[in-house]
Design an enzyme around this catalytic site. Sequence first.
Site, PDB file in Angstrom:
ATOM      1  N   ARG B 193       0.827  -1.274   0.183  1.00 57.37           N
ATOM      2  CA  ARG B 193       0.128   0.107   0.120  1.00 57.37           C
ATOM      3  C   ARG B 193       0.910   1.167   0.213  1.00 57.37           C
ATOM      4  NH1 ARG B 193      -5.491  -0.761   0.909  1.00 57.37           N
ATOM      5  NH2 ARG B 193      -6.034  -3.108   0.583  1.00 57.37           N
ATOM      6  N   LEU B 273      -0.330  -4.455 -10.119  1.00 53.76           N
ATOM      7  CA  LEU B 273      -0.323  -3.056 -11.047  1.00 53.76           C
ATOM      8  C   LEU B 273       0.515  -1.963 -10.236  1.00 53.76           C
ATOM      9  CD1 LEU B 273      -3.560  -2.916 -13.164  1.00 53.76           C
ATOM     10  CD2 LEU B 273      -1.172  -3.052 -13.703  1.00 53.76           C
ATOM     11  N   ARG B 274       0.295  -2.052  -8.712  1.00 55.81           N
ATOM     12  CA  ARG B 274       0.353  -1.090  -8.126  1.00 55.81           C
ATOM     13  C   ARG B 274       1.928  -0.590  -8.348  1.00 55.81           C
ATOM     14  NH1 ARG B 274      -2.736  -0.397  -2.947  1.00 55.81           N
ATOM     15  NH2 ARG B 274      -3.713  -2.129  -3.605  1.00 55.81           N
ATOM     16  N   GLY B 275       3.088  -1.434  -8.592  1.00 51.77           N
ATOM     17  CA  GLY B 275       4.300  -0.938  -8.891  1.00 51.77           C
ATOM     18  C   GLY B 275       4.500  -0.103 -10.243  1.00 51.77           C
ATOM     19  N   THR B 278       2.900   3.635  -9.583  1.00 48.91           N
ATOM     20  CA  THR B 278       3.838   4.235  -8.802  1.00 48.91           C
ATOM     21  C   THR B 278       4.931   4.725  -9.411  1.00 48.91           C
ATOM     22  OG1 THR B 278       3.055   2.826  -6.929  1.00 48.91           O
ATOM     23  CG2 THR B 278       4.804   4.535  -6.318  1.00 48.91           C
TER      24      THR B 278
END
Lengths: 555, 335
Positions: B193, B273-275, B278
């Site tokens: 997160r 996908l967060r990588g 970011t």
Amino acid sequence: MSEAAVIDDAALAFHLLVRNPALFGGIVLRGQGPVRDEMVAFATAAIGKNGPVVKIPPNVDAERRLGGLDLAATLAAGQGVVRAGLLDSAAGGVIILPMAERVAANVAAHIAQAIDRGDLAAILLDDGHEPDEVPPAVLTERVAFCCDISLLRESCVRDWPKAKKLAKVDRLDNSRLQSIAVTAAALGIASVRALNFAHAAARAHAALHGRKVAGDDDLEAAVRLVLAPRATQIPQMEAPPPEPADSPPQDNEADEGNDSRKIEDIDLDDILLEAAAAAIPRHILDQIEGRALRGGKGQVGRVGQKQKSALRGRPMGARRGVPGHGRKLALIDSLRAAAPWQNIRRRATRADDRRKIHIRKSDLRIRHYEQRRESLTIFAVDASGSSALSRLAEAKGAVEMMLAQAYVKRSQVALIAFRQAGAEILLPPTRSLTRARRALAALPGGGGTPLAAGLLAARQLAEAALKRGQTPTVAVLTDGKGNVALDGSANRDAAAVEAIGAAQGFAAQGLASIVIDISPRPRAEAAELADALGGRYLPLPQAQSAAMVAAIENL
Amino acid sequence: MGSFPFSAIVGQDEMKQALLIAAVDARIGGVMIFGDRGTGKSTAARALAATLPPIMVVEGCRFNSAPEQIDASPDYVPGQKIKAVKAPVPFVDLPLGSTEDRVLGTLDLERALGAGEKHFEPGLLAKAHRGFLYIDEINLLEDHVVDLLLDVAASGENLVERDGLSIRHPARFVLIGSGNPEEGELRPQLLDRFGLSVEVRTPEDIADRVEIMKRCDENERDGRGFAAAWADEDGKVLKRIAKAKAALPKVETPESILEDMASLCKAVGADGLRGELTLMRGSRALAALDGKKQVTRKHLKKIAPLALRHRLRRNILDETGSTTRIERALEELFG
């Protein structure tokens, strides 16, 4: 250090704090006794002139600590009565924290915040006996001084006729500041707070002795009082200190001018280092040595103790329910549930009903405790002989597999290897994969089999875990053939007798265990050992990590 | 202790960079700071909050509402006259062992017992709205509190359904966590997160450490004078943030760079996908801070360790640190 020197240092640290509580954040007074009582009384009187002195009982609840509604008074008055929290009422003064080594993590965190804000200073009364029984690191980090006064019989309280105001003392010059930095580095102190405390202590020491400029004596005192108790490694005296002349030029050239340090400065570093090394308190020395024995790198700090207090079953709030059968009423929560309805219920009742509060069954709340018995798996691995390396590698694999799930299950793992003359804790109980990796990186192997020593070491760890409220399980990986006795001699018969004896002592403690026989052909000895331990026996000739983990988890 | 000027912090460039990025684009999703005690983690975060220009809030609103968003405040009665006042950017220090009540807010006992009214007493989340929420030793925080925080951080809204209350209020904040990985691992869900993560070490350089002692001493003796001496530098930082914020929507990310990002994430095995998101947001904010109109590989390379190092799946057989693995991948892919 002689006792007189210890008394002098304790007196110094204590008086520096009493004169400047906000600047130094506090002090740890380790050890009970009349001397400490006298110090506390003195501090209470001296600091009490300028600000509050508040004692925080170790079991204080959050409401009282942080302030909130005084329920009893509110009900009596029929209107909100707010009571200041203990920490708030200590603002601008000092708190005294008895049994600081047992303070819960959440209490410590609140106090640490208050110290950070500059609201108060803390006098931590540390009654710990074992080297790792110390106050939480969040607090020891934030207080400047730590004195072991357990051996003192003589009063520490002194008079300082020449003392000056601290504000009148100048900042230390560049080369002395550098000496502080070099000494701290040699002692393995990472925190920048320690540096600032040392600087302040040097100045305050000068003020105490009526000097306007802090000299080498003041510096030495600061190093002894602030840096020595924070040491995480014992300085290497023979090695020259890091060459400060190599350091890049200061951006602040107006100050003091010369960057190149003279020979005397480097001598000063040596003197300071020696002073610091001599002043490292006994329990810190024990800690450092304990760590060195386990093969740690020394920079870990006082890891782990903090988790202790978090492990006990802790109240987890309340939920609807009727008390009884061991379920306890949660008074505040019940009242809280009833509160909004009071006016309505009062209106609905008869005029002669004099009850102050109207509580229905549906308002009742019961305490809900979290049962978090953390588990600790102790691997005791036979690292002797030729096949040691592969066995250790498998054990290592199992440890890492268990650890990889550890943050989900909140379980801890420890590893003991026994070989040659004795047992060694390679990995003290931990949940951290980072630490585990480092400790397991260099695994020794080969030599005889001191089985009894291994079992004793495992038992010690297991008992310590029980004390912390954990549930230990011991997995012994061996072929069951001990050939080194407890005294280190290669005596097969004595070793066998001792091993069975150690195992029986183990069983008497009711500790859960499993013996994993890792010899290529399963033998009677390992089965006998399991029997003596009162544990399971599992022949596993290939010692596969996955099978091992499965077996331990099924215990 | 008063707040320390942000620009007076010695070294710790990576941490400062990450905090600046979070200040430019709050959607980046917080910063996790790994490191030993006493390395200036909380000082830096606090300093940044204090440096930022004051925000406009509605006077008397306990939820830090912006005047234009007063509708969302549970305190607001439609038609009520409001007055906007300046307030410093909130910085809330969430202590270990905080209870759910203190974090989320709870029934106002005083009003309930005294007047028999059901009234909501806002918690720390409301206090942190539009500011920073700092959690020291987040790895030791109770799991259930962590879950609450994650939920609110993700939705930007605090929904309270308890004690017979039903309240919702906006709670958007930059989450800053700090912790020492040696004292217990963080759950991967929580780590994921966080937008960025940085590793701080104590300054090794003796000269740096001397400089720190000098500055802290000056600050302690004459906080106001010290702040004044650094006001110019802090002003520059402020201007840089303001400029970057204004320029951010116009910063372009070329297709080729987006492809680079995707292949980097694939190469290091960063889950989810967060990588990638970011990486994109971080590089953009970085380009904006540098005053550039377009994201280049340079930005990507700089942001990659911060954006990805905490998202790599643990590999029991590979002992290499995450940062090294990312750097290796960067080297292989882009030379």
